[in-house]
Motif scaffolding. Structure first.
Motif, PDB file in Angstrom:
ATOM      1  N   MET A  39       0.705  -1.175   0.036  1.00  0.00           N
ATOM      2  CA  MET A  39       0.129  -0.186   0.044  1.00  0.00           C
ATOM      3  C   MET A  39       0.998   1.368   0.018  1.00  0.00           C
ATOM      4  O   MET A  39       0.510   2.246  -0.754  1.00  0.00           O
ATOM      5  N   GLY A  40       1.900   1.174   1.072  1.00  0.00           N
ATOM      6  CA  GLY A  40       2.817   2.193   0.800  1.00  0.00           C
ATOM      7  C   GLY A  40       3.403   2.645  -0.374  1.00  0.00           C
ATOM      8  O   GLY A  40       3.623   4.033  -1.024  1.00  0.00           O
ATOM      9  N   MET A  41       3.945   1.680  -1.183  1.00  0.00           N
ATOM     10  CA  MET A  41       4.655   1.640  -2.503  1.00  0.00           C
ATOM     11  C   MET A  41       3.406   2.050  -3.805  1.00  0.00           C
ATOM     12  O   MET A  41       3.798   2.987  -4.506  1.00  0.00           O
ATOM     13  N   THR A  47       2.093   9.076  -6.187  1.00  0.00           N
ATOM     14  CA  THR A  47       2.653  10.663  -5.930  1.00  0.00           C
ATOM     15  C   THR A  47       3.675  10.950  -6.843  1.00  0.00           C
ATOM     16  O   THR A  47       3.599  12.162  -7.533  1.00  0.00           O
ATOM     17  N   LEU A  48       4.593  10.043  -7.041  1.00  0.00           N
ATOM     18  CA  LEU A  48       5.859  10.255  -7.997  1.00  0.00           C
ATOM     19  C   LEU A  48       5.416  10.595  -9.480  1.00  0.00           C
ATOM     20  O   LEU A  48       5.886  11.386 -10.190  1.00  0.00           O
ATOM     21  N   MET A 276      -4.488   9.633   1.834  1.00  0.00           N
ATOM     22  CA  MET A 276      -4.878   8.479   1.344  1.00  0.00           C
ATOM     23  C   MET A 276      -3.978   7.291   1.622  1.00  0.00           C
ATOM     24  O   MET A 276      -4.597   6.251   2.054  1.00  0.00           O
ATOM     25  N   THR A 277      -2.654   7.341   1.440  1.00  0.00           N
ATOM     26  CA  THR A 277      -1.840   6.360   1.573  1.00  0.00           C
ATOM     27  C   THR A 277      -1.706   6.051   3.062  1.00  0.00           C
ATOM     28  O   THR A 277      -1.910   4.907   3.294  1.00  0.00           O
ATOM     29  N   THR A 278      -1.525   7.079   3.909  1.00  0.00           N
ATOM     30  CA  THR A 278      -1.624   6.668   5.427  1.00  0.00           C
ATOM     31  C   THR A 278      -2.875   6.077   5.626  1.00  0.00           C
ATOM     32  O   THR A 278      -2.559   5.371   6.558  1.00  0.00           O
TER      33      THR A 278
END
Length: 407
Positions: A39-41, A47-48, A276-278
């Protein structure tokens, strides 16, 4: 006194004797590490990808009429499609365009944009599309062709790759702009198909039709009334200077225009994606909490089953801190094995998730992405060690005599 190497050997021996139980406990850590890392990646790659797209447009400034609410805010770029309302207070005048051009022409390319959302007919198919009207001399400077030529007459247009693909448009295809059921239509011919631009704040052309200013005014009228004015600054260092000069000159007496650059949109989007990622990672982290409970249960069972063994160890001179270390080592072994396997699986599963959700794995091995594998691995190990502390403390504080009496 038992040496530290012997303590570690005893910990490994315990894990091997209860292999299946240990594997199930470590499996929870594996799942938790994979979930958090994947999920973090995914969030980092999204984002990148967005940041890279918008960074390419960092030299573009968009000027719109001041509306009292920040000039269009939110995530939609000023040129991102949608209908222009046609009211004078939401459009820039010819006079304002000339003032902007006078200020910014020395820094780069300045051009006005006509924009409308209208019905188009392609064969028997009817749909909505964004229509842009630009100066024919500017079109080659700001848009890149994939094939064909740029429009040279009021009867020719170029189209974005998305609308071309969806409607099977080719060089020479005809498009009727307007709804034939409601009035007259204007027929134009496709002379060029543009390269994909992706997300942009100046012109969203992938699903649009772009023609000359004369074509646009001939269909919709409103000559000299522009949806926006774009400035492609030659030197990135001049962006702030241009923005300041325009605001100072045109907003001297009253707020007439809003000047936007990609940094504003970039901050909003990255902030939202980060939130959202958090949130998604927090949900994935629940699996690690479940794993922590499992590790705690395994360690407590190990203490209860080995009370007599602990009593024997204490009776031959083993110190409390060595007993404590023995059980902490055992929890650490489960954490290292589970987190290590989880890290390896995270790379494989994370790659599939990123490719499926983001559409590209170009940034998968970027430091901002890979760091989530390391972070999830460390969290998994720490959780195992922390949940093993209380059972280890309880084991080290058992009374040796009472422990020897245990069956």
């Amino acid at each position: 006194m038992i040496g530290k190497d012997i303590i570690l050997q005893l910990s490994v021996r315990s894990v091997r004797l209860h292999f299946l139980r240990s594997v199930l406990a470590a499996l929870g850590i594996v799942i938790g590490v994979v979930a958090i890392a994947a999920m973090g990646m995914m969030g980092a790659n999204m984002t990148l990808s967005v940041t890279d797209d918008l960074s390419e447009m960092a030299n573009v400034l968009t000027v719109t009429a001041y509306t009292g609410n920040g000039g269009g805010g939110g995530f939609g770029p000023p040129g991102g499609g949608g209908s222009s309302s046609g009211s004078d207070d939401e459009l820039l005048t010819e006079s304002q365009f000339r003032d902007i051009e006078k200020i910014a022409a020395k820094y780069g390319t300045v051009y006005a944009v006509y924009q409308e959302s209208d019905t188009i007919e392609i064969g028997d198919d009817t749909r909505k599309a964004t229509i842009y009207g630009l100066d024919p001399d500017v079109i080659p400077e700001v848009l890149t062709l994939a094939e064909g030529a740029y429009p040279k007459s009021t009867a020719s247009v170029v189209v974005g790759p998305t609308i071309a693909e969806r409607n099977d448009l080719k060089i020479g295809s005809k498009i009727d702009i307007g709804d034939s059921d409601e009035g007259s239509t204007t027929t134009v011919r496709v002379v060029g198909i543009l390269e994909e631009r992706g997300m942009s704040m100046d012109l969203s052309t992938d699903s649009a039709i772009i023609g000359s200013e004369k074509l646009f005014v001939g269909i919709y009228g409103g000559e000299g009334e522009y949806k926006q004015v774009n400035i492609a600054v030659d030197n990135l260092d001049d962006v702030d200077t241009v923005k300041t000069e325009i605001e100072e000159q045109l907003n001297k007496k009253n707020d007439e225009v809003t000047v936007s650059d990609s940094s504003r949109m970039l901050e909003s989007i990255t902030s939202t994606l980060s939130t959202m990622t958090t949130f998604v990672m927090a949900i994935a982290g629940i699996s690690l909490l479940v794993a922590a409970v499992s590790i705690f249960n395994v360690m407590m069972m190990s203490v209860n089953e080995r009370i007599r063994e602990i009593g024997i160890l204490r009776s031959i001179g083993t110190q409390r801190d060595e007993i404590l270390k023995m059980f902490v080592y055992e929890a650490g072994i489960l954490g290292l094995v589970g987190a290590g396997i989880g890290a390896v699986l995270s790379l494989a599963i994370g790659y599939v998730v990123v490719l499926g959700m983001v559409g590209t794995a170009e940034y998968f091995f970027a430091p901002d992405s890979i760091v989530y594998v390391l972070m999830a691995t460390l969290v998994g190990i720490v959780i195992c060690v922390v949940t093993g502390v209380y059972p280890a403390w309880r084991a080290s504080n058992l009374d040796p005599i009472e422990a020897l009496r245990a069956e």
